[in-house]
Design a protein around this motif. Structure first.
Motif, short mmCIF file in Angstrom:
data_model
loop_
_atom_site.label_atom_id
_atom_site.label_comp_id
_atom_site.label_asym_id
_atom_site.label_seq_id
_atom_site.Cartn_x
_atom_site.Cartn_y
_atom_site.Cartn_z
N GLY A 227 0.70 -1.24 -0.11
CA GLY A 227 -0.03 0.06 -0.03
C GLY A 227 0.74 1.36 0.16
N GLY A 228 0.27 2.58 0.10
CA GLY A 228 1.03 3.65 0.06
C GLY A 228 1.35 4.32 1.17
N VAL A 229 1.47 3.44 2.45
CA VAL A 229 1.76 4.20 3.66
C VAL A 229 3.08 4.37 3.69
CG1 VAL A 229 2.01 3.79 6.21
CG2 VAL A 229 -0.25 3.05 4.90
N SER A 230 3.94 3.48 3.45
CA SER A 230 5.51 3.78 3.58
C SER A 230 6.00 3.64 2.04
CB SER A 230 6.17 2.82 4.43
OG SER A 230 7.59 2.97 4.28
N ASP A 231 6.69 4.45 1.50
CA ASP A 231 7.11 4.17 0.14
C ASP A 231 8.93 4.46 0.10
OD1 ASP A 231 5.15 3.44 -1.22
OD2 ASP A 231 4.36 5.79 -1.99
N SER A 232 9.01 4.52 1.35
CA SER A 232 10.52 4.70 1.50
C SER A 232 11.17 3.69 2.52
CB SER A 232 10.66 6.18 2.21
OG SER A 232 10.02 6.26 3.44
N TRP A 233 11.09 2.24 1.91
CA TRP A 233 11.95 1.44 2.69
C TRP A 233 13.13 1.40 2.35
CZ3 TRP A 233 9.94 -2.29 6.11
CH2 TRP A 233 8.47 -2.36 6.40
N SER A 234 13.97 1.36 3.22
CA SER A 234 15.60 1.19 2.76
C SER A 234 15.88 -0.14 2.89
CB SER A 234 16.52 2.01 3.86
OG SER A 234 16.65 1.31 5.13
N VAL A 235 17.06 -0.37 2.28
CA VAL A 235 17.76 -1.80 2.36
C VAL A 235 17.70 -2.49 3.78
CG1 VAL A 235 19.81 -3.19 2.11
CG2 VAL A 235 18.97 -1.71 0.23
N LEU A 236 18.08 -1.60 4.89
CA LEU A 236 18.27 -1.94 6.26
C LEU A 236 16.81 -2.32 6.78
CD1 LEU A 236 20.10 -2.51 8.40
CD2 LEU A 236 20.12 -0.36 9.15
N ASP A 237 16.06 -1.34 6.42
CA ASP A 237 14.33 -1.56 6.88
C ASP A 237 13.83 -2.85 6.66
OD1 ASP A 237 14.11 1.04 7.85
OD2 ASP A 237 13.35 1.91 5.96
N LEU B 63 15.43 -5.51 5.41
CA LEU B 63 16.31 -6.75 6.04
C LEU B 63 15.93 -6.88 7.66
CD1 LEU B 63 19.97 -6.30 4.88
CD2 LEU B 63 18.24 -7.90 3.98
N ARG B 64 15.67 -5.84 8.45
CA ARG B 64 15.43 -6.08 9.71
C ARG B 64 13.90 -6.61 9.79
NH1 ARG B 64 17.62 -0.24 11.90
NH2 ARG B 64 19.93 -1.03 12.47
N GLU C 293 18.94 -11.70 3.63
CA GLU C 293 20.03 -10.94 2.75
C GLU C 293 20.25 -11.63 1.30
OE1 GLU C 293 23.58 -10.87 4.78
OE2 GLU C 293 22.74 -9.62 6.29
N CYS C 294 20.15 -13.07 1.12
CA CYS C 294 20.11 -13.74 -0.04
C CYS C 294 18.93 -13.18 -1.13
CB CYS C 294 20.25 -15.00 0.05
SG CYS C 294 21.70 -15.80 0.80
N LEU C 295 17.88 -13.24 -0.50
CA LEU C 295 16.52 -12.90 -1.30
C LEU C 295 16.35 -11.37 -1.65
CD1 LEU C 295 13.95 -15.13 0.59
CD2 LEU C 295 15.22 -15.65 -1.48
N LEU C 296 16.79 -10.45 -0.66
CA LEU C 296 16.78 -9.10 -1.18
C LEU C 296 17.82 -8.90 -2.19
CD1 LEU C 296 15.73 -6.36 -0.97
CD2 LEU C 296 17.05 -5.92 0.99
N ALA C 297 19.13 -9.49 -2.16
CA ALA C 297 20.12 -9.34 -3.20
C ALA C 297 19.69 -10.10 -4.56
CB ALA C 297 21.51 -10.13 -2.69
#
Ligand SMILES: C[S@@+](CC[C@H](N)C(=O)[O-])C[C@H]1O[C@@H](n2cnc3c(N)ncnc32)[C@H](O)[C@@H]1O
Length: 301
Positions: free
Chosen positions: A8-18, A20-21, A40-44
Motif C-alpha cells: 500500500g502507500g503508507v510507506s514508500d521509503s523502505w531502505s535496504v536495512l528496513d 532486512l530488519r 539478505e540472499c533474497l533481497l540481493a
C-alpha cells in the motif's frame, strides 16, 4: 505485515536495512533458522546484486518494483518453505556457483569433506586420472574435483536424467564439460567393464522412516536424492559390494554417509575384499566419509 510493506502507500521509503530488519524478524517468527542470511540472499536476488553489496547500501531506498519482487520471494520462503537456493536458482559449493533446480539435491557444506578426501586421494595437481562420481545430482562433487585438478577426466552418473541435465549445464558454465561425461543409470549398471582410479559418491543414505521428522524444506528436494530404504545403508552397501570391479588395482573410493553408518560401511568395504578402509571426520568431528583402497597387484602375479 506492516501496511506499507504489503504494497500500500503508507510507506514508500523502505531502505535496504528496513527491509532486512523487518524480514529477519518475520522469518524468525516463522521458525526459519537462518533468518537474516535468507533475508539478505533474497533481497540481493531481488535487487540483482551480490549479498555483500547490501552492506554498502543499507540506507538506499528500495523502489516499488524490486520491493514487489522481494515480497513474492519472502512469501514463498516463509509460507511455502521453499529453500533459498531454489528461489534464487543457485548455491555456492566449494567456491563454485552452481545452478540448482527442484530436480537436484541442494549441495551441502557437509559434502565438502568428501571433496577434501577426494583431493587427498589425488594429491598431484597435474596427474592424469579417471574419476567416477556416482549420483552426481547438481554435479557438485564431480565439478569441484574437475575444477581443482585440470588433468582429470570425470564420469558423473545419476538415476535421474533431469539431475544430469543440471549437472551438465553446470559443467558447461564452469568450462569443465570437455573433460566430463554424464551417464544415466542405476549405480554401476551403465558402466559395465569400466574401471576408474578414484570413485566418489554421496548417495542417498536416510532411512525412509526419517521423512516425517525432517524440516519442511527437505520435502522440496527430490525424494530419490535423500532416502535409501528402510535401513538407510542400502545404496552404501551396494556400492561397497560392487565398487571393486570398477576400480583399477590400487584404486580408491570415498563415500559420504550418515553419522551412525561409518563403522558398518567401513566393515562392508573390508568384507568385500578391499585392502584397507578408513573413517574420516568433518570439521565438527563427526564421522562423515569412509574411504577404502583396492589392493594393488602383488609382485608375483
Ligand atoms: C544425496 S544426492 C547427492 C547429489 C550430489 N552428489 C551432492 O553431493 O550434492 C544423491 C544423488 O544420487 C542419485 N541416485 C539415487 N539413487 C541412485 C542410483 N540407484 N543410481 C544412481 N544415482 C542415484 C540421486 O538422484 C541424487 O542425485
Amino acid at each position: 505485515m506492516r501496511p506499507g510493506y504489503r504494497g500500500g502507500g503508507v510507506s514508500d521509503s523502505w531502505s535496504v536495512l528496513d527491509l532486512l530488519r523487518w524480514t529477519t524478524q518475520y522469518f524468525e517468527e516463522a521458525g526459519i533458522d537462518s533468518a537474516r542470511l535468507d533475508a539478505e540472499c533474497l533481497l540481493a536476488h531481488a535487487l540483482g546484486c551480490e549479498r555483500l553489496a547490501l552492506y554498502l547500501e543499507f540506507d538506499k531506498p528500495v523502489e516499488a518494483p524490486e520491493r514487489a519482487r522481494f515480497r513474492e520471494l519472502v512469501k514463498q520462503r516463509a509460507g511455502e518453505r521453499i529453500p533459498v537456493a531454489q528461489l534464487v536458482g543457485k548455491k555456492e559449493f566449494w567456491s563454485l556457483s552452481l545452478e540448482v533446480t527442484p530436480d537436484v539435491l541442494i549441495p551441502r557444506p557437509d559434502t565438502e569433506t568428501l571433496v577434501g578426501v577426494g583431493l587427498e586421494l589425488l594429491p598431484d595437481l597435474e596427474a592424469e586420472a579417471s574419476v567416477l562420481d556416482l549420483g552426481t545430482g547438481s554435479g557438485a562433487v564431480a565439478l569441484a574435483l574437475a575444477s581443482e585438478r585440470p588433468k582429470l577426466t570425470v564420469t558423473a552418473t545419476d538415476l535421474s536424467e533431469a539431475a544430469l541435465a543440471v549437472a551438465e549445464a553446470n559443467a558447461l558454465a564452469l568450462g569443465t564439460a570437455g573433460r566430463m561425461r554424464f551417464v544415466a543409470g542405476d549405480l554401476f549398471a551403465p558402466l559395465a567393464g569400466e574401471r576408474f582410479d578414484v570413485i566418489l559418491s554421496n548417495p542417498p543414505y536416510l532411512r525412509d522412516d526419517e521423512a516425517a521428522s525432517l524440516a519442511p524444506e527437505l520435502q522440496r528436494e527430490p525424494r530419490g536424492a535423500l532416502f535409501a530404504g528402510p535401513r538407510g545403508t542400502e545404496l552404501l552397501f551396494r556400492i561397497a559390494a560392487e565398487a571393486g570391479e570398477h576400480l583399477n588395482e590400487g584404486g580408491r573410493i570415498a563415500v559420504e554417509l550418515g553419522l551412525d553408518q561409518a563403522e558398518a560401511v567401513r566393515d562392508a568395504f573390508l568384507a568385500s575384499g578391499f585392502a584397507s578402509a578408513e573413517i574420516h571426520r568433518d570439521l565438527a568431528g563427526h564421522p562423515r566419509v569412509v574411504s577404502a583402497r583396492k589392493a594393488p597387484v602383488s609382485k608375483g602375479e
